[in-house]
Write a protein that holds these residues in place. Structure first.
Motif, mmCIF file in Angstrom:
data_model
loop_
_atom_site.group_PDB
_atom_site.id
_atom_site.type_symbol
_atom_site.label_atom_id
_atom_site.label_comp_id
_atom_site.label_asym_id
_atom_site.label_seq_id
_atom_site.Cartn_x
_atom_site.Cartn_y
_atom_site.Cartn_z
ATOM 1 N N GLY A 52 0.805 -1.216 0.000
ATOM 2 C CA GLY A 52 0.000 0.000 0.000
ATOM 3 C C GLY A 52 0.838 1.265 0.000
ATOM 4 O O GLY A 52 2.028 1.254 -0.340
ATOM 5 N N TYR A 53 0.209 2.364 0.390
ATOM 6 C CA TYR A 53 0.837 3.676 0.284
ATOM 7 C C TYR A 53 0.794 4.404 1.615
ATOM 8 O O TYR A 53 -0.114 4.214 2.415
ATOM 9 C CB TYR A 53 0.128 4.516 -0.782
ATOM 10 N N ASP A 54 1.796 5.272 1.822
ATOM 11 C CA ASP A 54 1.735 6.192 2.946
ATOM 12 C C ASP A 54 0.842 7.381 2.552
ATOM 13 O O ASP A 54 0.327 7.448 1.437
ATOM 14 C CB ASP A 54 3.151 6.649 3.321
ATOM 15 N N ALA A 55 0.687 8.319 3.471
ATOM 16 C CA ALA A 55 -0.228 9.446 3.242
ATOM 17 C C ALA A 55 0.167 10.231 1.983
ATOM 18 O O ALA A 55 1.357 10.488 1.753
ATOM 19 C CB ALA A 55 -0.207 10.371 4.450
ATOM 20 N N PRO A 56 -0.798 10.585 1.127
ATOM 21 C CA PRO A 56 -0.513 11.358 -0.081
ATOM 22 C C PRO A 56 0.128 12.705 0.262
ATOM 23 O O PRO A 56 -0.189 13.307 1.289
ATOM 24 C CB PRO A 56 -1.896 11.571 -0.705
ATOM 25 N N VAL A 57 1.046 13.147 -0.600
ATOM 26 C CA VAL A 57 1.718 14.434 -0.421
ATOM 27 C C VAL A 57 1.245 15.344 -1.566
ATOM 28 O O VAL A 57 1.655 15.179 -2.720
ATOM 29 C CB VAL A 57 3.249 14.269 -0.487
ATOM 30 N N ALA A 58 0.354 16.283 -1.231
ATOM 31 C CA ALA A 58 -0.243 17.132 -2.276
ATOM 32 C C ALA A 58 0.798 18.086 -2.857
ATOM 33 O O ALA A 58 1.668 18.590 -2.143
ATOM 34 C CB ALA A 58 -1.415 17.922 -1.694
ATOM 35 N N LEU B 33 -8.356 7.907 -4.761
ATOM 36 C CA LEU B 33 -7.036 7.877 -4.124
ATOM 37 C C LEU B 33 -7.128 7.450 -2.678
ATOM 38 O O LEU B 33 -6.263 6.732 -2.166
ATOM 39 C CB LEU B 33 -6.356 9.245 -4.216
ATOM 40 N N ARG C 122 -5.319 3.295 -0.625
ATOM 41 C CA ARG C 122 -4.427 3.173 0.530
ATOM 42 C C ARG C 122 -4.689 1.934 1.277
ATOM 43 O O ARG C 122 -4.948 1.155 1.668
ATOM 44 C CB ARG C 122 -4.600 4.360 1.468
ATOM 45 N N TRP D 189 -6.469 16.866 -8.620
ATOM 46 C CA TRP D 189 -5.514 16.667 -7.536
ATOM 47 C C TRP D 189 -4.197 16.194 -8.126
ATOM 48 O O TRP D 189 -4.162 15.360 -9.035
ATOM 49 C CB TRP D 189 -6.033 15.634 -6.535
ATOM 50 N N ALA D 190 -3.095 16.723 -7.623
ATOM 51 C CA ALA D 190 -1.760 16.319 -8.083
ATOM 52 C C ALA D 190 -0.864 16.175 -6.872
ATOM 53 O O ALA D 190 -1.031 16.882 -5.874
ATOM 54 C CB ALA D 190 -1.187 17.348 -9.047
ATOM 55 N N LEU E 265 2.217 13.317 -4.764
ATOM 56 C CA LEU E 265 2.914 12.037 -4.668
ATOM 57 C C LEU E 265 2.140 11.059 -3.794
ATOM 58 O O LEU E 265 1.532 11.447 -2.801
ATOM 59 C CB LEU E 265 4.302 12.231 -4.046
ATOM 60 N N PRO F 208 3.549 8.093 -1.777
ATOM 61 C CA PRO F 208 4.755 7.330 -1.417
ATOM 62 C C PRO F 208 4.407 5.874 -1.106
ATOM 63 O O PRO F 208 3.424 5.603 -0.410
ATOM 64 C CB PRO F 208 5.268 8.034 -0.148
ATOM 65 N N ARG G 44 4.480 2.442 0.761
ATOM 66 C CA ARG G 44 4.748 1.978 2.116
ATOM 67 C C ARG G 44 5.853 0.920 2.051
ATOM 68 O O ARG G 44 5.787 0.005 1.239
ATOM 69 C CB ARG G 44 3.459 1.387 2.688
#
Lengths: 229, 229
Positions: free
Chosen positions: A205-211, A225, A229, B196-197, B199, B201, B203
């Motif tokens: 999975g993914y860590d928190a999105p970075v806008a 999106l 996660r 929305w744009a 990253l 990341p 996990r």
């Protein structure tokens, strides 16, 4: 991926095994089941694409997209495999491999250390996509392979961008999956050894999105999106 | 990996670029820095190994280990690339690629969607390891590549297991790294679009270890496993 472009294979239908897709060992880990192959492909978006240049192998990581029984790979019109495909009239022989590592398998014996994984290997010939509509659909599939639903929420490629992008296609004809699942397989005489043994499952999975700092005012995180996660 | 087998390269030392390791585009993403290459290799343990069989490319996922400027890959003596290496007196031309995906890069435009990644591509010739001591050291390196320190906490391979395992070596001579880092690169005229744009990341790391049900009484989770999480 978009439901409209994904037709399910008949349950139990398989790819015909060939000399290249039947392993010389661990044949019990191989599968030709279309549903399994699709599920492994659809969980990923990065493949390792192999081709032959001047008689030597080249393996490059690249994105892919799947539509039905066809895979697409894209790149700059100036990149090497794309140029080779376009230049080669009969197409470019390739091997496209997708691998997911699921867990480390730590055995009491060094010999029985292993990895739980699922991989798909596709052998075939890649051809350049020249039909403009197929090219657009393929590029949408590439974006949606990374984040399902994303292609509809982005500015489509313009003519200049389309011209700068080459797309190649590879049909799913000669395909196999290979996988290891389950726990530790130590020798019976090693079971009493005082070494810790077991599985280390990979975190997915993914860590928190970075806008992006320059988002247009009022642009929130879209639902699709939050869902990945 | 064991500090004893890891000598640091001279700061700033590089692999000499060759026709095969200089990309035809995005040359700014390529690097030949030995420290960077080592760091990318040492973060992974699964590579994609490419070779040529009957004129066509084959790409298979497999484990690797690094000792200094040499990589090792192992497998059953019956598996295809290992048999090909042993049979081929002048060695087997291979391409070994390691890739880490760090983040999805979601742009406002479909065209500028990308991936933050770090990869290493090694071109060269693989040779079978025949020296028994080098073979043992290589197998330890393969185990320690997956979990540093693990080889010392497992039962070493016995003669029968060593005989069933083939090891090939590949020197780090013709090597390049390629990486993308940073944020979204949209066209200036797209910055106001309400997509929305940013990253996403990936996990990394591992979920909680799953102990084998038959662990010897009193065998706790070793410190080196607590450390990898």
């Amino acid at each position: 991926m978009q439901g409209t472009t994904r037709t399910q294979p008949q349950p139990g239908s398989t790819y015909p095994p060939t000399d290249r897709t039947v392993p010389t060992r661990s044949a019990d880990r191989a599968s030709y089941d279309k549903e399994l192959v699709h599920s492994i492909l659809d969980e990923g978006y990065v493949c390792h694409l192999g081709f032959v240049r001047d008689g030597a192998p080249v393996v490059l990581p690249t994105l892919y997209g799947r539509i039905g029984e066809r895979l697409y790979v894209h790149g700059s019109t100036g990149s090497r495999p794309l140029r080779m495909t376009g230049a080669a009239d009969p197409g470019l022989p390739v091997c496209l491999t997708v691998t997911h590592v699921d867990a480390l398998v730590l055995a009491r014996s060094a010999f029985h250390h292993s990895i739980n994984y699922r991989s798909v290997v596709v052998h075939g010939t890649a051809y350049e996509v020249t039909d403009p509509q197929e090219k657009r659909t393929a590029l949408d599939a590439l974006v949606d392979q990374v984040v399902p639903g994303r292609s509809r929420d982005s500015r489509p490629a313009n003519k200049k961008e389309l011209a700068a992008t080459a797309v190649i296609r590879l049909d799913l004809d000669e395909v196999s999956a290979k996988l290891r699942t389950g726990g530790v397989n130590d020798e019976p005489e090693d079971l009493g050894l005082a070494h810790w043994a077991g599985l280390l499952p990979l975190r997915k999975g993914y860590d928190a999105p970075v806008a992006d700092p320059g988002l247009a005012a009022g642009t929130g995180l879209p639902d699709y999106l939050a869902a990945v996660r």
